[in-house]
Design an enzyme around this catalytic site. Structure first.
Site, PDB file in Angstrom:
ATOM      1  N   ASN A  29       0.825  -1.214   0.000  1.00 29.49           N
ATOM      2  CA  ASN A  29       0.000   0.000   0.000  1.00 29.49           C
ATOM      3  C   ASN A  29       0.858   1.262   0.000  1.00 29.49           C
ATOM      4  OD1 ASN A  29      -2.659  -1.055  -0.038  1.00 29.49           O
ATOM      5  ND2 ASN A  29      -2.496  -1.596   2.131  1.00 29.49           N
ATOM      6  N   ASP A  84      -5.730  -3.029  -3.157  1.00 28.23           N
ATOM      7  CA  ASP A  84      -7.014  -3.670  -3.510  1.00 28.23           C
ATOM      8  C   ASP A  84      -6.818  -4.637  -4.676  1.00 28.23           C
ATOM      9  OD1 ASP A  84      -8.162  -2.158  -1.539  1.00 28.23           O
ATOM     10  OD2 ASP A  84      -9.147  -0.734  -2.897  1.00 28.23           O
ATOM     11  N   ASP A 128      -6.053  -8.250   5.154  1.00 29.98           N
ATOM     12  CA  ASP A 128      -5.456  -9.086   4.111  1.00 29.98           C
ATOM     13  C   ASP A 128      -5.476 -10.556   4.503  1.00 29.98           C
ATOM     14  OD1 ASP A 128      -3.709  -8.595   6.207  1.00 29.98           O
ATOM     15  OD2 ASP A 128      -1.925  -8.840   4.974  1.00 29.98           O
TER      16      ASP A 128
END
Length: 243
Positions: free
Chosen positions: A134, A143, A169
């Site tokens: 991220n 995503d 996750d």
């Protein structure tokens, strides 16, 4: 009997009896026919046609149309309810079950295992260094990585197996009729698959690895206990390095 002798009285009586029986049958048949004439007359909603005035007919036809409309509305509502129930079970981001639905299915699998004394497996895993994905590529890339992971898992488990997102996750897989050796083997194959197929985002490959824990149960566990054991196995694998 000689020619010229009179007929026995018994024969006359038998003929007369047959004629009387035929007469009764004919009368009975005529009555039945008359009854059919009445019962076969047209009717609307059980009301004989002869008793229906034009206004009554219009009212009945309108009522029948409204009933048909209501039936269509009920059918549509049932379909919307079914779709809503499916959406309520789905994770909002990736095409797997959400945690609530996954735990429900785990409870069912445990109950089945308890009843039939058949083992089942539970695989618990998460993406290694997901925060760095991220941070380096943005949340949209994160995503995309989760979508990639979900697709890899769904494409490589049986239709009878159940995949769900347990949070962030972290994903889980319920393996029907699988002992611990089978669960561990599936966990290892999934880990190898993920590490060998990087995610792609905006033309860039994003390497991924997962840490995996695998257990089996035969009905003695509660759902939260099974998840906790699988979670501990996953963190043990994470401390030892990516699977």
């Amino acid at each position: 009997m000689k020619i010229g002798d009179p007929k026995p009285l018994g024969s006359v009586s038998a003929v007369s009896a047959r004629e009387r029986e035929k007469a009764r049958a004919a009368a009975s048949s005529g009555g039945a026919a008359g009854g059919r004439t009445v019962s076969d007359s047209a009717s609307v909603m059980g009301i004989p046609e002869a008793e229906i005035t034009p206004r009554v007919r219009d009212a009945l036809m309108q009522l029948m149309g409204e009933v048909a409309d209501l039936r269509r509305e009920v059918s549509a509502m049932r379909e919307r309810l079914r779709e809503s129930e499916e959406l309520a079970d789905r994770d909002p981001l990736i095409p797997v079950l959400n945690r609530r639905a996954f735990v429900r299915e785990l409870s069912r699998t445990i109950a089945y295992a308890r009843r039939y004394n058949e083992p089942a497996g539970l695989v618990y895993f998460d993406l290694d260094n997901f925060k760095q994905v991220n941070d380096a590529h943005g949340h949209a890339a994160g995503d995309a990585a989760l979508h990639h992971l979900a697709k890899l898992v769904l494409d490589n488990v049986r239709e009878s197996d159940i995949v769900g997102r347990l949070g962030g996750d972290e994903l889980g897989v319920i393996l029907a009729r699988a002992d611990e050796a089978t669960a561990r083997a599936k966990a290892a194959s999934l880990a190898a698959l993920v590490s060998g197929k990087p995610a792609s985002f905006e033309g860039k490959d994003i390497p991924l690895t997962i840490s995996v824990g695998a257990i089996s149960f035969t009905g003695d566990d509660q759902p939260d206990e099974a998840l906790a054991r699988a979670d501990r196995a996953m963190y043990e694998a994470k401390r030892g390095g990516p699977a």
